[in-house]
Design an enzyme around this catalytic site. Structure first.
Site, PDB file in Angstrom:
ATOM      1  N   GLN A  46       0.836  -1.194   0.000  1.00 39.34           N
ATOM      2  CA  GLN A  46       0.000   0.000   0.000  1.00 39.34           C
ATOM      3  C   GLN A  46       0.874   1.247   0.000  1.00 39.34           C
ATOM      4  OE1 GLN A  46      -3.424  -0.556   2.332  1.00 39.34           O
ATOM      5  NE2 GLN A  46      -3.921   1.612   2.526  1.00 39.34           N
ATOM      6  N   SER A 105       4.465  -6.016   2.882  1.00 33.69           N
ATOM      7  CA  SER A 105       3.132  -5.996   3.488  1.00 33.69           C
ATOM      8  C   SER A 105       2.113  -6.648   2.552  1.00 33.69           C
ATOM      9  CB  SER A 105       2.744  -4.558   3.844  1.00 33.69           C
ATOM     10  OG  SER A 105       1.528  -4.512   4.552  1.00 33.69           O
ATOM     11  N   LEU A 106       1.156  -5.890   2.043  1.00 39.05           N
ATOM     12  CA  LEU A 106       0.204  -6.405   1.068  1.00 39.05           C
ATOM     13  C   LEU A 106       0.897  -7.156  -0.065  1.00 39.05           C
ATOM     14  CD1 LEU A 106      -2.450  -6.391  -0.711  1.00 39.05           C
ATOM     15  CD2 LEU A 106      -1.658  -4.147  -1.504  1.00 39.05           C
ATOM     16  N   ARG A 146      -9.065  -8.145   4.113  1.00 39.10           N
ATOM     17  CA  ARG A 146      -7.952  -7.681   4.952  1.00 39.10           C
ATOM     18  C   ARG A 146      -7.982  -6.158   5.071  1.00 39.10           C
ATOM     19  NH1 ARG A 146      -2.463  -6.066   3.704  1.00 39.10           N
ATOM     20  NH2 ARG A 146      -0.913  -6.791   5.226  1.00 39.10           N
ATOM     21  N   HIS A 190       0.328  -2.795  10.974  1.00 36.57           N
ATOM     22  CA  HIS A 190       1.472  -3.550  11.493  1.00 36.57           C
ATOM     23  C   HIS A 190       1.819  -3.164  12.934  1.00 36.57           C
ATOM     24  CE1 HIS A 190       2.114  -5.568   7.707  1.00 36.57           C
ATOM     25  NE2 HIS A 190       2.013  -4.406   7.109  1.00 36.57           N
ATOM     26  N   GLN A 217       1.466 -11.460  10.208  1.00 33.65           N
ATOM     27  CA  GLN A 217       1.926 -10.287   9.467  1.00 33.65           C
ATOM     28  C   GLN A 217       1.075  -9.051   9.737  1.00 33.65           C
ATOM     29  OE1 GLN A 217       0.532  -9.097   5.886  1.00 33.65           O
ATOM     30  NE2 GLN A 217       2.391  -9.439   4.679  1.00 33.65           N
TER      31      GLN A 217
END
Length: 310
Positions: free
Chosen positions: A9, A90-91, A115, A199, A248
């Site tokens: 992102q 991440s994503l 998510r 996160h 995660q």
């Protein structure tokens, strides 16, 4: 040795993937599958916006995933490149898992849509924040966050590159950490324009909601190892994928360690696949000797095809 890396992102922009779709049938088919899987016109959102809708986390995540996989399919069709490792920020780890054959594209799209929704809903708007701290290293950031937390939450969220760390937590605690960082000589310390403290442990409700959704999908054997955000180590065991994706959500992204691990394993070239070139900039600061390429549109594909080493 090559690694394919996929952005997360923050890499989105209106018009992403449009010229790939207009020039390559295989990219067009990716967006058509995405529309069918999600039940709305994600292609139009990627190509035309509006920006406000594209910035919503529940839309951003599937939009970046779709664009990344469209670029991947074009790269695979137009070159003979194949990765020894894949990784995503991440994503982007979901895109990496699709590239490694562990997740189907359709399953990954549906999961990242949920998510994004769960992460947005985990913390009321304004309660959480994120900030970028430049010029302060890891151990000092951890100590700084501990001092700023008081009875709230603030901790490292993204270890992006040497001297570039993102923190996340309660808004007041993040602001206290920013002031401490400035007092201790940070080059820059600034709030980021994000809608939730990704996160961080404040995302625990999102992780809890995501687990049963992930347990419904099939994870297939991986065709190459994925360097995971949580461990910064290669994983080729499909039985660990769901557990690592759940962890995660709340755990920091260990991107700098992930690149150093791939360097140790013999990776010399990184191909960033998807919108933007954010990861290429980070990787250059982590491994100055690395060769960097990217594909997110037709001109970048042509540069790859014109390289003497392809």
């Amino acid at each position: 040795m090559d690694a394919f890396v996929f952005p997360g992102q923050g890499s989105q922009y209106q018009g992403m993937g449009k010229d790939l779709s207009e020039n390559f049938k295989i990219a067009q088919l990716v967006y058509e599958e995405a529309n069918d899987s999600l039940g709305f016109d994600i292609k139009a959102l990627c190509f035309s916006g509006p920006e406000d809708a594209l910035k919503l986390t529940a839309n951003t995540q599937p939009a970046i995933l779709a664009t990344s996989i469209a670029a991947l399919r074009v790269l695979q069709a137009e070159t003979n490149l194949s990765p020894s490792f894949v990784a995503g920020h991440s994503l982007g780890e979901y895109s990496a898992l699709v590239a490694a054959g562990a997740l189907t594209f359709a399953d990954a799209l549906r999961i990242v849509r949920k998510r994004g929704t769960y992460m947005q809903e985990a913390v009321p708007f304004g309660v959480g924040a994120m900030a970028a701290i430049l010029g302060v290293e890891g151990d000092a950031i951890v100590e700084l966050c501990e001092q700023a937390a008081a009875d709230e939450v603030v901790a490292p969220a993204n270890f992006n590159s040497p001297g570039q760390i993102v923190i996340a937590g309660h808004t007041a605690a993040v602001k206290r950490a920013i002031e401490l960082a400035k007092e201790r000589g940070a080059k820059r310390a600034m709030l980021l324009p994000v809608s939730a403290p990704f996160h961080s442990i404040l995302m625990a409700p999102a992780a809890q909601r995501l687990l049963p959704e992930l347990n419904l999908i099939t994870v297939s054997p991986l065709t190459c190892p994925v360097i995971t955000n949580v461990e910064a180590l290669p994983n080729d065991d499909e039985s660990k994928v769901i557990e690592l994706l759940v962890k995660q959500v709340c755990a920091p992204v260990r991107w700098d360690e992930s690149i150093l691990k791939m360097k140790d394993l013999g990776v010399t070239r990184y191909i960033e696949i998807g919108p933007g070139k954010v990861l290429s900039g980070l990787i250059k600061r982590i491994d100055r000797a690395a060769t960097l390429k990217n594909i997110g549109d037709v001109p970048s594909l042509e540069k790859i095809q014109g390289s003497s080493d392809i």
